[in-house]
Design an enzyme around this catalytic site. Structure first.
Site, mmCIF file in Angstrom:
data_model
loop_
_atom_site.group_PDB
_atom_site.id
_atom_site.type_symbol
_atom_site.label_atom_id
_atom_site.label_comp_id
_atom_site.label_asym_id
_atom_site.label_seq_id
_atom_site.Cartn_x
_atom_site.Cartn_y
_atom_site.Cartn_z
ATOM 1 N N VAL A 66 51.812 33.686 37.514
ATOM 2 C CA VAL A 66 50.554 34.391 37.264
ATOM 3 C C VAL A 66 50.859 35.547 36.326
ATOM 4 O O VAL A 66 51.750 36.356 36.594
ATOM 5 C CB VAL A 66 49.939 34.923 38.574
ATOM 6 C CG1 VAL A 66 48.691 35.759 38.282
ATOM 7 C CG2 VAL A 66 49.578 33.773 39.505
ATOM 8 N N PRO A 81 54.826 37.139 27.702
ATOM 9 C CA PRO A 81 53.610 36.312 27.695
ATOM 10 C C PRO A 81 53.904 34.824 27.595
ATOM 11 O O PRO A 81 53.094 34.001 28.035
ATOM 12 C CB PRO A 81 52.861 36.819 26.453
ATOM 13 C CG PRO A 81 53.338 38.222 26.271
ATOM 14 C CD PRO A 81 54.776 38.209 26.685
ATOM 15 N N HIS A 101 54.868 34.577 46.077
ATOM 16 C CA HIS A 101 55.070 36.022 46.180
ATOM 17 C C HIS A 101 55.029 36.656 44.791
ATOM 18 O O HIS A 101 55.476 36.041 43.809
ATOM 19 C CB HIS A 101 56.422 36.333 46.821
ATOM 20 C CG HIS A 101 56.493 35.973 48.270
ATOM 21 N ND1 HIS A 101 57.500 35.175 48.787
ATOM 22 C CD2 HIS A 101 55.685 36.281 49.312
ATOM 23 C CE1 HIS A 101 57.305 35.031 50.096
ATOM 24 N NE2 HIS A 101 56.206 35.688 50.441
ATOM 25 N N LEU A 139 57.292 37.036 61.084
ATOM 26 C CA LEU A 139 55.873 37.284 61.358
ATOM 27 C C LEU A 139 55.002 36.068 61.124
ATOM 28 O O LEU A 139 53.953 35.918 61.760
ATOM 29 C CB LEU A 139 55.372 38.450 60.493
ATOM 30 C CG LEU A 139 56.138 39.766 60.607
ATOM 31 C CD1 LEU A 139 55.416 40.859 59.835
ATOM 32 C CD2 LEU A 139 56.333 40.174 62.060
ATOM 33 N N GLU A 182 49.699 34.887 54.354
ATOM 34 C CA GLU A 182 50.052 33.471 54.553
ATOM 35 C C GLU A 182 48.941 32.545 54.050
ATOM 36 O O GLU A 182 49.216 31.462 53.531
ATOM 37 C CB GLU A 182 50.343 33.198 56.024
ATOM 38 C CG GLU A 182 51.508 33.984 56.608
ATOM 39 C CD GLU A 182 52.814 33.808 55.844
ATOM 40 O OE1 GLU A 182 52.948 32.830 55.086
ATOM 41 O OE2 GLU A 182 53.704 34.668 55.993
ATOM 42 N N THR A 185 49.090 39.954 57.547
ATOM 43 C CA THR A 185 50.020 38.808 57.505
ATOM 44 C C THR A 185 49.232 37.515 57.377
ATOM 45 O O THR A 185 49.629 36.597 56.657
ATOM 46 C CB THR A 185 50.907 38.776 58.757
ATOM 47 O OG1 THR A 185 51.714 39.952 58.790
ATOM 48 C CG2 THR A 185 51.824 37.560 58.759
#
Length: 612
Positions: free
Chosen positions: A260, A250, A239, A186, A230, A226
């Site tokens: 993250v 932690p 991702h 995609l 992106e 999408t």
């Protein structure tokens, strides 16, 4: 029995997920990065160094406190197919992108109730000026067979400096990477830390049906997400399932996984909308609605505070020039994201073009034949003309495939010298069969076609001047019809462009001649003056009145259209008196802009009105 049923359900869900993975590759960014690192091992160290730098910065003060505006250019690589998407679809894609990134109230972006959902404070704008400073609609169209199985080499066909523009390539299909398991890809993106080493491939590549939610974009269930996904990579996000269950504690959440800490790690990608799916932490749900997972488009609705911090650090470190004051000004934007007014066109109204050979290229007319090259699209022709040596012609009789879209566009013309501007032109057309249902839409723009409004939609009933025939229609001088459109609502336009777009549906040839942008005041005993058509009040609340004098014509058809061309009301009238006034109750109409059209065998008159 209950256990068997549960096992069956798990197997079914697993099969669905496997089916998704086999048939579609929602994102090929990771595979492309690995492929590039295999060719250039130094990129691996670039990535490590970037992650180390961002881990420090995303906890520092280098976070966005105001909106950053990013100029975007779309490079549409096509071979006259559906992948040659419209300007409207491009604008729809930018709309959806901004709704997601700004968490705009009343949109999908604001749907999430998760307390971690955040406004990313990025807004995207189609560039108004190209790298040489010339006006642009923000879209480049290039014919090439490289639109099939596209890879990075196709990007060289059309590219703008990636330090100054966000490049988006739209293609028909994308080749699978060496690391892919197969399926329809995609899209894919390039991370910010790669900008200095691979500037000419920086941006994102998307399938045409992943751009926006209308037209070709309406055929896919990702609902434009999408592009959001992106773009998330393009601003530096991984991702949410990066590295599987790594980064669980932690102490490791900012050095493993997606780097993250407020996005729970998951073992692999989510598909569909698995709302009860658990993360790798026992008892914690996976964040399947995050834009950086693989859920369906109608399921995705959030970025997190941590993702914003990482992207701010990444953009400030590697892409800060693109949203600098100097760069957005050079691309045609003010500091607040609005567009800089264009200088008035040097071509002044009144303006006429007879489409005699040489007229078209002399003044800067251009073709936008989206799905038909050569003879079957619009072109200058000497086959017929109302007067002079030529006319614009679409050899519609050649079209076997339905819904071919082709257009031609006027140069930019300054209307401000006119007190009551009006567009007029002559048209000749015949059906090929009784079911012919061709459409011509006429649009107006004041910004080089970046945005536009619909003036009218012409149907076979409006256009037909010749008899239905399967042989190629070439009109005689008596087989032409006059069309006039009131442009008084646009008299402040100093860069007016008129675009004629044909959608072919089994019709015969169409010809247009004697294009005229002039002043309707003082034109003698024209059909328009004989008619003395008035529409009041305007703006209107509930009751709209029209008045006119009746020239020597027996029947009229009165129609109201929405501004996008949808027919709302139509009535046919035979008139006996010399002057008429007809009242319409339009209380049921929503607030907005509408078109009122009077149609007759002598010509059509159109006026715009506003419903309060």
């Amino acid at each position: 029995m209950k256990m068997i049923k549960n096992i069956g359900l798990l197997l079914m869900l697993g099969s669905i997920q496997l089916l998704h993975a086999q048939n579609r590759v929602p994102c090929q960014t990771d595979e492309m990065l690995k492929e590039m690192q295999a060719l250039d091992p130094s990129l691996k160290q670039f990535q490590i160094d970037a992650d180390n730098k961002l881990r420090t910065l995303q906890y520092s003060a280098e976070k966005a406190t105001s909106v950053k505006y990013i100029p975007v250019v779309f490079h549409v690589l096509h071979k006259w197919g559906a992948e040659n998407i419209s300007q409207a679809q491009v604008l729809d894609a930018v709309r959806a992108l901004n709704e997601d990134f700004r968490k705009l109230a009343g949109t999908n972006g604001a749907k999430s109730t998760d307390p971690l959902a955040v406004d990313m404070q990025y807004e995207f704008r189609l560039a108004q000026f190209d790298p040489s400073g010339k006006p642009t609609n923000g879209v480049n169209r290039v014919y090439s067979t490289l639109t099939d199985n596209a890879r990075d080499n196709a990007k060289s066909l059309s590219y703008w400096d990636a330090k100054k523009y966000y490049n988006v390539w739209v293609v028909n299909s994308i080749q699978n990477s060496m690391g892919s398991t197969g399926g329809i890809v995609l899209g894919y993106a390039q991370f910010p830390f790669m900008l200095s080493s691979r500037p000419k491939t920086d941006g994102v590549m998307l399938l045409a049906n992943q751009v926006g939610t209308i037209e070709v974009g309406a055929t896919d269930n990702q609902m434009g997400r999408t592009f959001t996904h992106e773009t998330g990579h393009w601003i530096g996000l991984y991702h949410t399932f990066q590295d599987g269950c790594a980064g669980l504690t932690p102490n490791t959440c900012d050095i493993e996984g997606d780097r993250v800490c407020d996005t729970p790690p998951t073992s692999d990608a989510s598909y569909g909308c698995q709302t009860n799916r658990e993360s790798c932490n026992t008892g914690t749900l996976a964040m399947i609605k995050n834009y950086m997972d693989y859920s369906d488009g109608n399921c995705m609705d959030m970025f997190t505070v941590g993702q914003k911090s990482r992207s701010d650090a990444s953009m400030n470190s590697f892409r800060s020039l693109i949203y600098s004051t100097a760069n957005i000004k050079a691309s045609g934007l003010n500091a607040d994201g609005t567009y800089v007014p264009l200088s008035s066109s040097s071509l002044k109204a009144p303006y006429k073009c007879g489409f005699n050979m040489g007229d078209f290229s002399r003044d800067g007319w251009r073709f936008e034949n989206y799905t038909s090259p050569g003879d079957s699209g619009w072109k200058e022709s000497t086959k017929a003309a109302y007067e002079g040596s030529g006319a614009m012609c679409a050899r519609n009789v050649l079209h076997v495939r339905l819904n071919n879209r082709n257009a031609f566009v006027s140069p930019s013309i300054d209307l401000t010298n006119l007190s009551n501007p009006r567009l007029s032109f002559l048209l000749a057309y015949a059906k090929r069969i009784g079911a012919s249902n061709d459409r011509i839409k006429v649009f107006i723009s004041n910004n080089f076609g970046r945005t536009e409004e619909l003036l009218t939609t012409l149907t076979p009933a409006d256009m037909a001047t010749g008899l239905t025939s399967s042989t190629e229609f070439v009109p005689s001088v008596d087989e032409w019809k006059s069309f006039k459109i009131d442009l008084s609502a646009y008299k402040e336009y100093n860069n007016c462009q008129i675009r004629f777009e044909l959608t072919s549906l089994r019709g015969n040839n169409i010809y247009i001649d004697n294009f005229d942008l002039g002043d309707a005041t003082g034109v003698g005993k024209s059909f328009e003056n004989q008619f003395d058509f008035n529409l009041f009040p305007n703006p209107v609340n509930d009751n709209l009145s029209i008045s006119f004098k009746q020239p020597v014509i027996a029947h009229f058809e009165l129609s109201i259209y929405s501004i996008d061309g949808a027919l709302i009301l139509t009535k046919a009238y035979p008139f006996a008196s010399e002057s008429e006034q007809i009242d319409f109750n339009i209380e049921a109409l929503h607030s907005g802009v509408y078109l009122f059209e009077i149609k007759s065998d002598k010509g059509n008159l159109i006026k715009r009105f506003i419903k309060n």
